[in-house]
Design an enzyme around this catalytic site. Structure first.
Site, PDB file in Angstrom:
ATOM      1  N   ASP A 137       0.733  -1.036   0.083  1.00 38.22           N
ATOM      2  CA  ASP A 137      -0.283  -0.091  -0.396  1.00 38.22           C
ATOM      3  C   ASP A 137       0.093   1.625   0.109  1.00 38.22           C
ATOM      4  OD1 ASP A 137       0.942  -0.175   2.681  1.00 38.22           O
ATOM      5  OD2 ASP A 137      -1.041  -0.443   3.059  1.00 38.22           O
ATOM      6  N   CYS A 203     -27.052  -4.360   6.153  1.00 41.08           N
ATOM      7  CA  CYS A 203     -26.601  -4.589   7.578  1.00 41.08           C
ATOM      8  C   CYS A 203     -25.827  -3.363   7.653  1.00 41.08           C
ATOM      9  CB  CYS A 203     -25.281  -5.578   7.333  1.00 41.08           C
ATOM     10  SG  CYS A 203     -23.858  -5.701   9.223  1.00 41.08           S
ATOM     11  N   CYS A 206     -20.975  -2.027  10.982  1.00 41.11           N
ATOM     12  CA  CYS A 206     -19.984  -1.369  11.100  1.00 41.11           C
ATOM     13  C   CYS A 206     -20.513   0.687  11.180  1.00 41.11           C
ATOM     14  CB  CYS A 206     -18.978  -0.967   9.730  1.00 41.11           C
ATOM     15  SG  CYS A 206     -20.190  -0.870   8.095  1.00 41.11           S
ATOM     16  N   CYS A 210     -19.056   2.878  14.372  1.00 43.07           N
ATOM     17  CA  CYS A 210     -18.237   4.093  14.770  1.00 43.07           C
ATOM     18  C   CYS A 210     -17.678   5.280  15.048  1.00 43.07           C
ATOM     19  CB  CYS A 210     -18.029   3.888  12.779  1.00 43.07           C
ATOM     20  SG  CYS A 210     -16.107   5.458  12.573  1.00 43.07           S
ATOM     21  N   CYS A 227     -11.354   9.098  10.959  1.00 43.47           N
ATOM     22  CA  CYS A 227     -11.500   8.282  11.118  1.00 43.47           C
ATOM     23  C   CYS A 227     -10.588   8.011  12.050  1.00 43.47           C
ATOM     24  CB  CYS A 227     -11.280   7.454   9.508  1.00 43.47           C
ATOM     25  SG  CYS A 227     -10.684   5.524  10.274  1.00 43.47           S
ATOM     26  N   CYS A 254      -7.540   1.010  14.197  1.00 43.32           N
ATOM     27  CA  CYS A 254      -7.984   0.875  15.093  1.00 43.32           C
ATOM     28  C   CYS A 254      -9.714  -0.258  14.626  1.00 43.32           C
ATOM     29  CB  CYS A 254      -9.474   2.121  15.617  1.00 43.32           C
ATOM     30  SG  CYS A 254     -11.646   2.047  15.668  1.00 43.32           S
ATOM     31  N   CYS A 257     -14.676  -1.582  13.460  1.00 43.15           N
ATOM     32  CA  CYS A 257     -15.490  -1.704  11.678  1.00 43.15           C
ATOM     33  C   CYS A 257     -15.519  -3.100  11.801  1.00 43.15           C
ATOM     34  CB  CYS A 257     -15.669  -0.496  11.033  1.00 43.15           C
ATOM     35  SG  CYS A 257     -13.844  -0.800  10.239  1.00 43.15           S
ATOM     36  N   CYS A 261     -18.563  -7.031  12.261  1.00 38.69           N
ATOM     37  CA  CYS A 261     -18.240  -6.948  11.569  1.00 38.69           C
ATOM     38  C   CYS A 261     -18.985  -8.644  11.278  1.00 38.69           C
ATOM     39  CB  CYS A 261     -17.477  -7.274   9.789  1.00 38.69           C
ATOM     40  SG  CYS A 261     -17.543  -8.731   8.452  1.00 38.69           S
TER      41      CYS A 261
END
Length: 370
Positions: A137, A203, A206, A210, A227, A254, A257, A261
């Site tokens: 990434d 759903c 998340c 948050c 975030c 964090c 979320c 799930c």
């Protein structure tokens, strides 16, 4: 080429990747939405996202002549772990701040990239004359979107890549290549993956969970500036007062979320093998770090604690800022004399970020009823 594609995925398996798939190299179908997201400033201070946006949206600009993308993933430990209970008898235990699970082990950038390079070497022998570019990434690529196209899952409402059987505790790597390979959808041999349909349906767990309302009401988009992961790892200046309670006890990153799930539920998720280099090390990261200690860290302390970890991108004044915020959240709910003293000691700290955050937090402490 079908046999060649099967060989490609076999080579990925030999390198220990938990999953692998192949997607066509093509411009992002979400280019307009990504550009609008950046234009709205929802990437926060991550200027690198804007600087190479055209490259990020088209693998052909990352590797001219690209025709295929090989996506792989590693799984990391899903827990459970975290701070200990607040008290033992009548004695308060040291207050701790939590660290996101992906950072418990060795730096995933290095773990993935070393094996991606080894895979690329094997592919060069298999496909002489073709070119390959390995990315994690740190390179400009939409790795989640491309991994989804390769059949490794779908991008959920929290924007994480979610596999219907294995959940979302995974780390992604890509190899962009000029080789024209059959895609995962084209392959029918055992173990081949196909693009997963979106299973989020109605759903909203998340979104509801948050703590800073960073996920868009309809999902599928994150406001990075709200975030907790961004705030504690990427954001390098004071954090807005209104967001401090939402940081909770997260010192670095964090997982909320993902924790909520349903595809990560222990009884539902089929765990993938975890590479040994993601075993928690040092163990303190999986247990959470003691806040009073972090508040008094020196540069050497930080380097020692984060050696070999992806968390080394968090500067000393940032991690001390984070510890102050978590300490303030602890002290807003219960008394802890040692932690209170540690916060007070930062009020005149020589680091501007630490000093300013200490004054923010101290104001909250003094106004609380505890």
């Amino acid at each position: 080429m079908r046999d060649t594609a099967a060989r490609v995925l076999e080579l990925a398996e030999r390198q220990g990747f938990a999953l692998a798939g192949i997607a066509p190299s093509q411009p992002s179908p979400r280019a307009d939405a990504v550009r609008a997201w950046v234009a709205d400033g929802r990437h926060g201070s991550m200027a690198y996202l804007e600087a190479n946006l055209d490259v990020r949206l088209d693998p052909d600009q990352l590797l001219p002549g690209a025709k295929s993308v090989i996506a792989v993933c590693d799984a990391y430990h899903p827990g459970p772990a975290g701070p200990e209970e607040a008290t033992e008898g009548s004695t308060p235990k040291p207050a701790r701040g939590k660290v996101a699970r992906y950072a418990w082990g060795d730096d995933y950038h290095k773990v993935l990239k070393q094996r991606l390079h080894a895979l690329a070497d094997g592919l060069t022998e298999l496909l002489p004359g073709e070119r390959f570019r390995s990315t994690v990434d740190t390179a400009p690529a939409l790795e989640r979107e491309l991994a989804a196209a390769a059949g490794l899952g779908w991008q959920g409402k929290n924007t994480m890549l979610i596999h219907p059987r294995h959940g979302s505790y995974t780390l992604l790597g890509l190899i962009v290549t000029t080789a024209a390979l059959p895609t995962s959808e084209d392959l029918d041999f055992p173990g081949a993956t196909v693009p997963a349909a979106d299973h989020c349906a109605n759903c909203t767990r998340c979104i509801d969970a948050c703590p800073t309302d960073a996920i868009a009401a309809e999902g599928y988009s994150i406001d990075a500036t709200r975030c907790v992961s961004y705030l504690t790892i990427e954001h390098r200046t004071p954090i807005d007062d209104a967001l401090l309670p939402g940081v909770g006890d997260w010192l670095a990153g964090c997982d909320i979320c993902q924790e909520v799930c349903p595809y990560n539920e222990a009884g539902r998720r089929n765990p993938l093998p975890v590479h040994p280099r993601y075993d928690p090390r040092p163990r303190e990261l999986s247990r959470g770090l003691e806040l009073s200690e972090v508040l008094s860290w020196t540069a050497e302390d930080r380097a020692r604690a984060f050696r070999g970890s992806a968390l080394k991108r968090i500067k000393l004044d940032m991690i001390r800022r984070n510890a102050l915020i978590v300490a303030g959240n602890v002290l807003a709910t219960r008394e802890h004399a040692a932690l209170r003293d540690a916060v007070r000691a930062c009020l005149e700290d020589e680091a501007d970020l630490v000093r300013e955050t200490a004054r923010q937090v101290w104001g909250r402490i003094e106004s609380s009823a505890v």
